[in-house]
Motif scaffolding. Structure first.
Motif, PDB file in Angstrom:
ATOM      1  N   THR A   1     -14.022   6.218 -16.455  1.00  0.00           N
ATOM      2  CA  THR A   1     -13.139   5.115 -16.063  1.00  0.00           C
ATOM      3  C   THR A   1     -11.753   5.355 -16.649  1.00  0.00           C
ATOM      4  O   THR A   1     -11.576   5.393 -17.857  1.00  0.00           O
ATOM      5  N   VAL A   2     -10.782   5.529 -15.782  1.00  0.00           N
ATOM      6  CA  VAL A   2      -9.410   5.839 -16.188  1.00  0.00           C
ATOM      7  C   VAL A   2      -8.498   4.706 -15.743  1.00  0.00           C
ATOM      8  O   VAL A   2      -8.379   4.428 -14.549  1.00  0.00           O
ATOM      9  N   ASP A   3      -7.896   4.036 -16.717  1.00  0.00           N
ATOM     10  CA  ASP A   3      -7.008   2.895 -16.420  1.00  0.00           C
ATOM     11  C   ASP A   3      -7.702   1.871 -15.524  1.00  0.00           C
ATOM     12  O   ASP A   3      -7.111   1.343 -14.566  1.00  0.00           O
ATOM     13  N   GLY A   4      -8.967   1.610 -15.822  1.00  0.00           N
ATOM     14  CA  GLY A   4      -9.722   0.619 -15.079  1.00  0.00           C
ATOM     15  C   GLY A   4     -10.291   1.107 -13.762  1.00  0.00           C
ATOM     16  O   GLY A   4     -10.971   0.345 -13.059  1.00  0.00           O
ATOM     17  N   ARG A   5     -10.056   2.364 -13.417  1.00  0.00           N
ATOM     18  CA  ARG A   5     -10.529   2.935 -12.157  1.00  0.00           C
ATOM     19  C   ARG A   5     -11.736   3.822 -12.415  1.00  0.00           C
ATOM     20  O   ARG A   5     -11.684   4.722 -13.252  1.00  0.00           O
ATOM     21  N   LEU A   6     -12.814   3.602 -11.677  1.00  0.00           N
ATOM     22  CA  LEU A   6     -14.003   4.443 -11.783  1.00  0.00           C
ATOM     23  C   LEU A   6     -13.779   5.672 -10.904  1.00  0.00           C
ATOM     24  O   LEU A   6     -13.916   5.617  -9.688  1.00  0.00           O
ATOM     25  N   VAL A   7     -13.433   6.806 -11.531  1.00  0.00           N
ATOM     26  CA  VAL A   7     -13.046   7.978 -10.755  1.00  0.00           C
ATOM     27  C   VAL A   7     -14.179   8.979 -10.567  1.00  0.00           C
ATOM     28  O   VAL A   7     -14.019   9.962  -9.838  1.00  0.00           O
ATOM     29  N   ALA A   8     -15.324   8.738 -11.203  1.00  0.00           N
ATOM     30  CA  ALA A   8     -16.470   9.636 -11.018  1.00  0.00           C
ATOM     31  C   ALA A   8     -17.755   8.916 -11.403  1.00  0.00           C
ATOM     32  O   ALA A   8     -17.740   7.997 -12.216  1.00  0.00           O
ATOM     33  N   MET A   9     -18.863   9.363 -10.809  1.00  0.00           N
ATOM     34  CA  MET A   9     -20.180   8.843 -11.156  1.00  0.00           C
ATOM     35  C   MET A   9     -20.932   9.892 -11.967  1.00  0.00           C
ATOM     36  O   MET A   9     -20.962  11.074 -11.601  1.00  0.00           O
TER      37      MET A   9
ATOM     38  N   PRO B   1     -12.081  13.804 -15.945  1.00  0.00           N
ATOM     39  CA  PRO B   1     -11.601  12.579 -15.300  1.00  0.00           C
ATOM     40  C   PRO B   1     -10.191  12.170 -15.721  1.00  0.00           C
ATOM     41  O   PRO B   1      -9.375  11.777 -14.876  1.00  0.00           O
ATOM     42  N   GLY B   2      -9.886  12.243 -17.011  1.00  0.00           N
ATOM     43  CA  GLY B   2      -8.547  11.875 -17.452  1.00  0.00           C
ATOM     44  C   GLY B   2      -7.484  12.820 -16.966  1.00  0.00           C
ATOM     45  O   GLY B   2      -6.339  12.428 -16.716  1.00  0.00           O
ATOM     46  N   MET B   3      -7.836  14.091 -16.799  1.00  0.00           N
ATOM     47  CA  MET B   3      -6.885  15.102 -16.368  1.00  0.00           C
ATOM     48  C   MET B   3      -6.621  15.036 -14.865  1.00  0.00           C
ATOM     49  O   MET B   3      -5.513  15.297 -14.403  1.00  0.00           O
ATOM     50  N   LEU B   4      -7.655  14.694 -14.088  1.00  0.00           N
ATOM     51  CA  LEU B   4      -7.549  14.739 -12.630  1.00  0.00           C
ATOM     52  C   LEU B   4      -7.590  13.364 -11.982  1.00  0.00           C
ATOM     53  O   LEU B   4      -7.521  13.254 -10.757  1.00  0.00           O
ATOM     54  N   GLY B   5      -7.683  12.313 -12.798  1.00  0.00           N
ATOM     55  CA  GLY B   5      -7.912  10.968 -12.276  1.00  0.00           C
ATOM     56  C   GLY B   5      -6.938  10.507 -11.216  1.00  0.00           C
ATOM     57  O   GLY B   5      -7.314   9.778 -10.287  1.00  0.00           O
ATOM     58  N   ASN B   6      -5.672  10.914 -11.312  1.00  0.00           N
ATOM     59  CA  ASN B   6      -4.673  10.467 -10.329  1.00  0.00           C
ATOM     60  C   ASN B   6      -4.940  11.010  -8.936  1.00  0.00           C
ATOM     61  O   ASN B   6      -4.396  10.503  -7.957  1.00  0.00           O
ATOM     62  N   HIS B   7      -5.769  12.057  -8.855  1.00  0.00           N
ATOM     63  CA  HIS B   7      -6.084  12.666  -7.558  1.00  0.00           C
ATOM     64  C   HIS B   7      -7.410  12.185  -6.994  1.00  0.00           C
ATOM     65  O   HIS B   7      -7.851  12.693  -5.953  1.00  0.00           O
ATOM     66  N   LEU B   8      -8.047  11.232  -7.664  1.00  0.00           N
ATOM     67  CA  LEU B   8      -9.386  10.801  -7.274  1.00  0.00           C
ATOM     68  C   LEU B   8      -9.387   9.340  -6.847  1.00  0.00           C
ATOM     69  O   LEU B   8      -8.600   8.538  -7.372  1.00  0.00           O
ATOM     70  N   VAL B   9     -10.269   8.981  -5.928  1.00  0.00           N
ATOM     71  CA  VAL B   9     -10.333   7.591  -5.470  1.00  0.00           C
ATOM     72  C   VAL B   9     -11.001   6.736  -6.530  1.00  0.00           C
ATOM     73  O   VAL B   9     -11.747   7.229  -7.381  1.00  0.00           O
ATOM     74  N   ASP B  10     -10.737   5.450  -6.484  1.00  0.00           N
ATOM     75  CA  ASP B  10     -11.451   4.489  -7.310  1.00  0.00           C
ATOM     76  C   ASP B  10     -12.753   4.160  -6.591  1.00  0.00           C
ATOM     77  O   ASP B  10     -12.751   3.504  -5.546  1.00  0.00           O
ATOM     78  N   LEU B  11     -13.862   4.631  -7.132  1.00  0.00           N
ATOM     79  CA  LEU B  11     -15.151   4.427  -6.477  1.00  0.00           C
ATOM     80  C   LEU B  11     -15.556   2.965  -6.425  1.00  0.00           C
ATOM     81  O   LEU B  11     -16.422   2.587  -5.626  1.00  0.00           O
TER      82      LEU B  11
ATOM     83  N   ASP C   1     -13.925   0.807  -5.115  1.00  0.00           N
ATOM     84  CA  ASP C   1     -13.492   0.338  -3.798  1.00  0.00           C
ATOM     85  C   ASP C   1     -14.501   0.672  -2.705  1.00  0.00           C
ATOM     86  O   ASP C   1     -14.409   0.135  -1.597  1.00  0.00           O
ATOM     87  N   TYR C   2     -15.451   1.542  -2.997  1.00  0.00           N
ATOM     88  CA  TYR C   2     -16.373   2.018  -1.973  1.00  0.00           C
ATOM     89  C   TYR C   2     -17.850   1.769  -2.289  1.00  0.00           C
ATOM     90  O   TYR C   2     -18.674   1.692  -1.368  1.00  0.00           O
ATOM     91  N   LEU C   3     -18.170   1.667  -3.562  1.00  0.00           N
ATOM     92  CA  LEU C   3     -19.566   1.464  -3.944  1.00  0.00           C
ATOM     93  C   LEU C   3     -19.851  -0.025  -4.114  1.00  0.00           C
ATOM     94  O   LEU C   3     -18.949  -0.808  -4.423  1.00  0.00           O
ATOM     95  N   PRO C   4     -21.098  -0.441  -3.930  1.00  0.00           N
ATOM     96  CA  PRO C   4     -21.432  -1.862  -4.083  1.00  0.00           C
ATOM     97  C   PRO C   4     -21.263  -2.317  -5.520  1.00  0.00           C
ATOM     98  O   PRO C   4     -21.313  -1.509  -6.462  1.00  0.00           O
ATOM     99  N   GLU C   5     -21.071  -3.606  -5.692  1.00  0.00           N
ATOM    100  CA  GLU C   5     -20.932  -4.161  -7.032  1.00  0.00           C
ATOM    101  C   GLU C   5     -22.206  -3.868  -7.850  1.00  0.00           C
ATOM    102  O   GLU C   5     -23.314  -3.953  -7.349  1.00  0.00           O
ATOM    103  N   GLY C   6     -22.011  -3.486  -9.113  1.00  0.00           N
ATOM    104  CA  GLY C   6     -23.135  -3.176  -9.971  1.00  0.00           C
ATOM    105  C   GLY C   6     -23.667  -1.763  -9.807  1.00  0.00           C
ATOM    106  O   GLY C   6     -24.749  -1.440 -10.306  1.00  0.00           O
ATOM    107  N   ALA C   7     -22.906  -0.904  -9.135  1.00  0.00           N
ATOM    108  CA  ALA C   7     -23.374   0.462  -8.866  1.00  0.00           C
ATOM    109  C   ALA C   7     -23.589   1.261 -10.139  1.00  0.00           C
ATOM    110  O   ALA C   7     -24.362   2.218 -10.146  1.00  0.00           O
ATOM    111  N   THR C   8     -22.903   0.886 -11.229  1.00  0.00           N
ATOM    112  CA  THR C   8     -23.036   1.654 -12.475  1.00  0.00           C
ATOM    113  C   THR C   8     -24.054   1.047 -13.444  1.00  0.00           C
ATOM    114  O   THR C   8     -24.227   1.571 -14.549  1.00  0.00           O
ATOM    115  N   GLU C   9     -24.712  -0.028 -13.043  1.00  0.00           N
ATOM    116  CA  GLU C   9     -25.704  -0.647 -13.928  1.00  0.00           C
ATOM    117  C   GLU C   9     -26.877   0.317 -14.166  1.00  0.00           C
ATOM    118  O   GLU C   9     -27.366   0.955 -13.239  1.00  0.00           O
ATOM    119  N   GLY C  10     -27.281   0.410 -15.427  1.00  0.00           N
ATOM    120  CA  GLY C  10     -28.386   1.289 -15.771  1.00  0.00           C
ATOM    121  C   GLY C  10     -27.969   2.664 -16.233  1.00  0.00           C
ATOM    122  O   GLY C  10     -28.772   3.401 -16.795  1.00  0.00           O
TER     123      GLY C  10
END
Length: 431
Positions: free
Chosen positions: A133-141, A102-112, A114-123
């Protein structure tokens, strides 16, 4: 629909949900175009399940999925991704990502986010979400995870009157005693401990566990400060060097996961450090030690606690995807609780959702999951997110210096001092 081979990037929806939409078009409503999403989800055990999950998503949504094969080796896979993303190719929408990418490729990835519902990473395990999470951006699940574990021969510990070691020093002493006894009994090929000692990423994982469990830090902290040059880190490396030729074969200097599994599974080692996949194989029909194997958290140093390097794979969406919303929906589907449970039951893979480690069906299929939970909650991510593009050089420097210590070419203090200087230089170039 599900497509295992290249085809057009869109089509009229047909069958299932698509049939209803197409019927609407016949009645005068506009025809609905379904899109094709391409997912690169690797090869091997995880890839065997990926097409199944992708097919289910396609059937539920009316879209189609093309599963793209990628090289087996992580280095080759990363090179392919770098080539595709560097050229801003839209050929791949969803990418299966190693935990250190993620840190190596993060600039090429969308911030999820922006697309997933709030709380998508809970649990999910917080350390895995933080890693992605790279610079506040969730670049992978997080999809499935791994962590270093200690495998041991239950029968031999019981036979010789020893307990499972909690510290590295206890492991050393127990390994020495039982190795001597087994060799005296006629097994000249028996060793006390085997681990991955080749100069590669696997040695970074082992050495990070030694250092972190001695209270020596994690090479580079969350603020990007180099922390490796300290006495506890040096002591951890020196202790590991003392194992070579004593309780660990000299051949370990060129061993990866499979060589070490082979030694243990053939009955020629008391202790093994490896990943969770070994459990089912060591207890399988082809194993000489089936039914005699135990699993425990890795030992720790005198002033530390057990630490296991985190491994595993994640799913990300390319910034150059023509359909980022659909791609993110596919990612959410595959990493959902339902699909992770199915992945665990069918393939034995370790979920990234904490509650699944208390799920009765999951535990019934693999009782080791309950023991793995505590290890994962205390897992140590490699400093890949904070060092970004520089991580490959950071890891390379770490495993090369560690290998020199194991080989007897450097002592621990000299190695961490030199490594500290190398990493400081890398850090000044920016990470």
């Amino acid at each position: 629909m599900f497509s295992p081979r290249p085809c057009s990037r869109h089509r009229l929806v047909q069958g299932g949900i698509g049939a209803m939409l197409l019927a609407g078009a016949v009645l005068g409503a506009p025809a609905v175009l379904a899109e094709e999403i391409a997912i690169a989800c690797g090869s091997g055990d995880a890839a065997d399940y990926c097409p199944i999950a992708a097919r289910q998503w396609a059937e539920q949504t009316g879209h189609s999925v093309q599963v793209v094969s990628t090289p087996n080796g992580t280095t080759e896979k990363l090179s392919l991704y770098q080539q595709l993303l560097g050229s801003e190719s839209s050929d791949i929408d969803v990418l299966m990502m190693d935990i250190v990418w993620p840190g190596m490729l993060g600039n090429h990835l969308v911030d999820l986010n922006d697309y997933l519902p709030e709380g998508a990473t809970e649990g999910f395990f917080p350390a895995l979400v933080d890693n992605n999470t790279v610079d506040g951006r969730l670049v992978a699940m997080p999809w499935y995870t791994d962590a270093g574990l200690l495998y041991y021969r239950r029968d031999l510990l019981e036979k010789h009157g020893h307990s499972v070691p909690e510290t590295w020093q206890e492991l050393t002493e127990t390994a020495e005693a039982i190795q001597a006894a087994e060799r005296e009994a006629g097994n000249d090929d028996f060793w006390g401990y085997t681990f991955q000692g080749r100069a590669y990423e696997g040695l970074t994982c082992n050495a990070l566990e030694w250092v972190a469990s001695h209270g020596g830090g994690t090479l580079v902290n969350a603020e990007g400060e180099v922390t490796i040059d300290n006495p506890r880190a040096a002591a951890a490396l020196d202790l590991a060097a003392s194992w070579i030729g004593n309780i660990t074969p000299e051949g370990a200097l060129n061993h990866t996961e499979e060589e070490t599994r082979g030694i243990f599974q053939s009955g020629n080692a008391l202790f093994l450090r490896n990943w969770p996949y070994v459990w089912s194989l060591a207890n399988g029909e082809a194993s000489e030690v089936a039914g005699k194997v135990g699993m425990a958290p890795l030992p720790h140093g005198p002033e530390g606690e057990s630490k296991a390097t985190l491994g595993g794979w994640n799913l990300a969406v390319s910034r150059y995807s023509e359909h980022p919303e659909l791609a993110a929906d596919l990612v959410a589907f595959i990493t959902s609780r339902e699909q992770q449970k199915a992945h665990a039951l069918r393939m034995g893979m370790n979920p990234t959702i904490e509650s699944l480690y208390q799920d009765e069906e999951v535990l019934a299929s693999n009782p080791s999951m309950s023991e793995l939970y505590e290890t994962l909650t205390n897992g140590v991510p490699r400093p890949a997110t904070v060092t970004g593009d520089a991580y490959a050089r950071v890891s390379n420097a770490f495993f090369n210096r560690t290998h020199q210590v194991l080989s007897g070419d450097l002592d621990g203090a000299s190695a961490v001092q030199q490594l500290g200087r190398e990493l400081e230089r890398l850090g000044r170039r920016g990470w």
